[in-house]
Structures are given as structure tokens and as C-alpha cells.
Scaffold this active site. Sequence first.
Site, PDB file in Angstrom:
ATOM      1  N   ASP A   1       6.114  -4.356  13.451  1.00  0.00           N
ATOM      2  CA  ASP A   1       5.854  -5.712  12.967  1.00  0.00           C
ATOM      3  C   ASP A   1       6.711  -6.177  11.792  1.00  0.00           C
ATOM      4  O   ASP A   1       6.782  -7.358  11.523  1.00  0.00           O
ATOM      5  CB  ASP A   1       4.370  -5.904  12.655  1.00  0.00           C
ATOM      6  CG  ASP A   1       3.910  -5.247  11.363  1.00  0.00           C
ATOM      7  OD1 ASP A   1       4.641  -4.408  10.810  1.00  0.00           O
ATOM      8  OD2 ASP A   1       2.803  -5.582  10.900  1.00  0.00           O
TER       9      ASP A   1
ATOM     10  N   GLU B   1       8.330   6.499  -0.443  1.00  0.00           N
ATOM     11  CA  GLU B   1       9.674   6.219  -0.945  1.00  0.00           C
ATOM     12  C   GLU B   1       9.612   6.169  -2.459  1.00  0.00           C
ATOM     13  O   GLU B   1       8.768   5.490  -3.030  1.00  0.00           O
ATOM     14  CB  GLU B   1      10.192   4.888  -0.383  1.00  0.00           C
ATOM     15  CG  GLU B   1      11.617   4.610  -0.787  1.00  0.00           C
ATOM     16  CD  GLU B   1      12.217   3.400  -0.095  1.00  0.00           C
ATOM     17  OE1 GLU B   1      13.411   3.147  -0.325  1.00  0.00           O
ATOM     18  OE2 GLU B   1      11.506   2.708   0.653  1.00  0.00           O
TER      19      GLU B   1
ATOM     20  N   ASP C   1       5.982   2.697   2.423  1.00  0.00           N
ATOM     21  CA  ASP C   1       7.050   1.914   1.795  1.00  0.00           C
ATOM     22  C   ASP C   1       6.339   0.984   0.816  1.00  0.00           C
ATOM     23  O   ASP C   1       5.823  -0.057   1.209  1.00  0.00           O
ATOM     24  CB  ASP C   1       7.820   1.109   2.847  1.00  0.00           C
ATOM     25  CG  ASP C   1       8.878   0.210   2.226  1.00  0.00           C
ATOM     26  OD1 ASP C   1       9.526   0.628   1.250  1.00  0.00           O
ATOM     27  OD2 ASP C   1       9.042  -0.929   2.708  1.00  0.00           O
TER      28      ASP C   1
END
Length: 162
Positions: free
Chosen positions: A136, A66, A7
Site C-alpha cells: 500500500d 530502521e 519503518d
Amino acid sequence: MRVLGIDPGLANCGLAVIEEDREPVFCYAGTVVTEPQLTTTTRLAVIFQAVQGIIRQYHPDAMAVEGQYFLKQPKQAVSIGQARGVALLAAGQLGVPVFEYTPTQIKLAVVGYGKATKDQIGWMVKAILKSPEPIDSNHAMDALAVALAHLNSYRVQPGVAL
């Protein structure tokens, strides 16, 4: 198959590794956080080194990232593109094929609904991976979703690497 999901982001870059052994299995999820007081080149170097480190540690068969999509803030689009670029370079230098998925493709592959919310995606990722470890950040969760999207999509129709 082992997949590294990315990401991309300059401030926060989510990284995740899953593998498939009859069903998807959690291997790693984390976030590379770069401090805003650092130069852009230093921040990009940190991301590049982190991606290469994960590749060297986990030896993924593929990297899923992505894809860029329309952002209303040009500065944010540029910084995401830069982080994405160094991740692609890291994979390219180590011979890992890269596949790109749009946010809609990721949501469809993970949740089955192209307009799923972040909460719905997070819930499905946790349910699918049965991960005992807490994730996290949203960035790490998104990276897991990208990796899952690749596993789900690649089973149906093998994509073409970037």
C-alpha cells in the site's frame, strides 16, 4: 523465524511481518497513518497501539527497525525518533527483541548494493517475497525491506538486541 519490520515515522509508520520457512514468506504489510491535526501524544499512542496489535496478532520472534540516520531537518528527526521510541517500547513491553539496521545495511542485505534506489529495493522485495498482494505504500515496502534485512543479516551473524 518471524520478523516484524518497522519503518518509523510520525505521519506514516510502515509495519511488515515476514517469516522464514526455507525462504522468506510475506505475512503482512501496512502503514499506520496519523492525521496532522491530532496532538503528537495522540499520534504516538496510535502508533504504539498499532505496533502492539501486530505483535499480539503475529507473535514475531524479533522486531527490526530502521535506525536513525542524519537528517537535515531537526523537526523531522525528532518526530521519527519519537515514533521509533514508541515502537521500541511496544516491543519491549511484550518481550520482543529489537534489532537496528542502517539504511545502507538494509540496501546491502536486500539488493546487494549500499546505494540502491527505492525502486530497486521495491523490485527486490517483491521478487524475494513473491507477494500476491499489492503493497500500500513506500513505508510498508521499506518495513518489508527492514524485515528482510534482519533475516538475511541474522543468518550470517546474529546481532545483539537493543
